[in-house]
Design a protein around this motif. Structure first.
Motif, PDB file in Angstrom:
ATOM      1  N   ASP A   1      84.647  49.242 -37.097  1.00  0.00           N
ATOM      2  CA  ASP A   1      85.424  48.249 -37.843  1.00  0.00           C
ATOM      3  C   ASP A   1      86.352  47.482 -36.906  1.00  0.00           C
ATOM      4  OD1 ASP A   1      86.300  47.118 -40.478  1.00  0.00           O
ATOM      5  OD2 ASP A   1      88.211  47.985 -39.853  1.00  0.00           O
TER       6      ASP A   1
ATOM      7  N   HIS B   1      85.215  47.210 -45.451  1.00  0.00           N
ATOM      8  CA  HIS B   1      83.952  46.732 -44.881  1.00  0.00           C
ATOM      9  C   HIS B   1      82.844  47.792 -44.881  1.00  0.00           C
ATOM     10  CE1 HIS B   1      87.075  44.335 -42.401  1.00  0.00           C
ATOM     11  NE2 HIS B   1      86.767  43.658 -43.496  1.00  0.00           N
TER      12      HIS B   1
ATOM     13  N   VAL C   1      79.078  49.150 -41.219  1.00  0.00           N
ATOM     14  CA  VAL C   1      80.284  48.329 -41.378  1.00  0.00           C
ATOM     15  C   VAL C   1      79.822  46.882 -41.348  1.00  0.00           C
ATOM     16  CG1 VAL C   1      82.475  47.633 -40.363  1.00  0.00           C
ATOM     17  CG2 VAL C   1      81.769  50.023 -40.287  1.00  0.00           C
TER      18      VAL C   1
END
Length: 518
Positions: A54, A7, A17
């Motif tokens: 994340d 990501h 992210v």
């Protein structure tokens, strides 16, 4: 951080992210298509903040997934982000190390407190297999739940899979506490010693799936953005979605990131061998999927096939083109259809054939006409072919004004317009906006069966015939191109075209000799 960061996005020297929200979960995020946390412009700092960011986004996705499952009673058939126990433990260890660095950077008191030896001993007993499932759940249950919400595992308590994962998370915490103790003494070079982590290969994340619908959604949003935007017509969007869906069904995957040239070639051959579609249609389907793939590259050239669209090198099918005169109505066929239209009560069948016969309009253009499109200049009536009111045209050059031919006036078109209610002239039975092309085509084929004239284009045939009327009766080429909405790309098309030209345009239309139906 080992391996490729999941990501992770970089744009213009800024890091973040970003997670694409699965389509079925978007209602839980107010319709948003993605979640993103900015990490700043310093790459070292961004790397340090990555793990927590994340994990935060994955938890939000997981909570939404749990809500969806509770609301629908449906559980995912497969995990969206499956990881092994070793991979989950490695990620958890990395997150703890990153969090340790975060605390040391912001609170000087943190490094002054030593580790809890009793807590460390419990983690050691955990991965040694001395603890019960209940004790393991008390120790690492919260992190097990985070892994489940992140879509990494669906392990259930009391199973060997769940117990192995719990023991792996105990390893991660024990090793993280060992690094914490070393860092308190100024040693930041420590590495895991337990084989579970020491021997773990770097986790190379596959890119997040990007579906064809994701790409189309982004392009639709891009084209609709801004004051003078030119949105993609709904019919065009549906065409791209339908063709991409057909390709995805054949290849058994909606993930556009995994498309290969071999799949493109195989799909073309499958469609051809099935024998249900013409090569021309197959070529159009390939071109539309290829276009969507190009949109994906234009949106994210660094991550979406940076080496190039895999479908670009595929040779499209060849096909023979039916000669134009075979697709046009003959005079006898035109008279047959127009005479039948006179007997129709439904406005769509009564007037669209006549409008197309004396203008060369596309049937779709005629079908979207409104009462307000008709206007008078002097004693002459005209109508506008326009994109106003969220209507679409094939090209920008298709915007035009067309004189009402005398034959249409004699038929009673102007009386029909005057008596019509405001808005669309040609409506469906239950809704105003309908697609007229298939209805008109079916109606014409009831008069001229396919087996008798397979080459005829029931809708586009009027366009070919009107072009021939113009040639027969000496209508100037620029007037003919303007009335039919054709363009040659010349700079002269960017100038003029005000009301000053309308009398001359009407004179050009008057050159066309009406034909008798008797």
């Amino acid at each position: 951080m080992a391996g490729k960061l999941r990501h992770w996005k970089e744009r213009n020297g800024r890091y973040s992210v970003r997670i694409v929200i699965p389509k079925h979960l978007r209602p839980y995020f107010d319709g948003r298509t993605e979640l993103e946390i900015q990490l700043g412009g310093d790459k070292r700092e961004a790397n340090r903040r990555y793990s927590a960011a994340d994990a935060s986004l994955m938890r939000q996705i997981g909570i939404a997934r749990a809500k969806h499952e509770a609301a629908t009673g449906q559980t995912a058939k497969q995990l969206p982000y499956p990881l092994t126990a070793q991979q989950i433990a490695l990620r958890d260890y990395q997150n703890q190390i990153a969090f340790d660095a975060e605390l040391r950077a912001h609170d000087p008191r943190y490094a002054q407190s030593g580790i809890d030896a009793d807590e460390a001993r419990r983690y050691r007993d955990g991965f040694a297999g001395k603890l019960s499932d209940d004790e393991l759940e008390e120790l690492v249950g919260a992190r097990l739940e985070r892994a489940r919400l992140a879509g990494n595992t669906n392990a259930v308590k009391r199973t060997s899979e769940w117990r192995a994962l719990a023991q792996a998370l105990c390893v991660a915490s024990y090793e993280a506490m060992a690094r914490e103790d070393e860092r308190n003494e100024g040693d930041f070079a420590g590495k895991p010693t337990h084989p579970l982590l020491a021997d773990a290969a770097p986790i190379e994340d596959a890119p997040d799936p990007i579906t064809f619908d994701n790409i189309i959604d982004d392009e639709v949003a891009r084209r609709a953005r801004g004051k003078n935007a030119k949105p993609l017509p709904a019919r065009t969007v549906k065409k791209y979605r339908d063709h991409c869906a057909a390709f995805a069904k054949w290849r058994k995957s909606k993930n556009a990131l995994t498309v290969t040239a071999a799949e493109g070639k195989g799909w073309i051959e499958f469609l051809q061998d099935a024998g249900e579609l013409s090569n021309r249609t197959v070529k159009a389907m390939l071109q539309n999927v290829r276009t969507v793939m190009n949109w994906g590259r234009q949106s994210d050239p660094a991550d979406f096939f940076p080496a190039g669209n895999p479908l670009n090198g595929i040779k499209a099918p060849d096909f023979t083109t039916t000669p134009s005169y075979l697709r046009a109505f003959t005079m006898d066929e035109a008279k047959l259809v127009l005479a039948a239209a006179r007997k129709e009560e439904k406005a769509m069948f009564r007037w669209i054939p006549w409008l197309c016969a004396y203008s060369g309009m596309r049937v779709s253009e005629a079908g979207s006409l409104r009462k307000e499109d008709f206007f008078e200049v002097g004693d002459r009536w005209f109508w506008k072919v326009t994109t106003a009111g969220n209507r679409s045209l094939k090209t920008a050059g298709s915007e035009r004004r067309i004189p009402v031919h005398e034959a249409l006036s004699h038929e009673g078109l102007i009386d029909f317009i005057k008596d019509a209610k405001a808005g669309r002239l040609f409506k469906g039975e239950t809704k105003d906006e309908v697609s007229v092309q298939p209805r008109i085509s079916t109606w014409v084929r009831g008069l001229i069966p396919f087996d008798k004239r397979p080459e005829l284009s029931p809708n586009h045939g009027w366009r070919h015939l009107f072009e021939d009327f113009c040639r027969r009766d000496g209508v100037p080429e620029d007037a003919r191109n303007y009335m039919t909405g054709r363009t040659d790309g010349g700079s002269q098309e960017l100038y003029g075209r005000s009301e000053v030209m309308l009398p001359g345009l009407a004179a050009a239309m008057d050159r066309i000799e009406a034909f008798s139906l008797t």
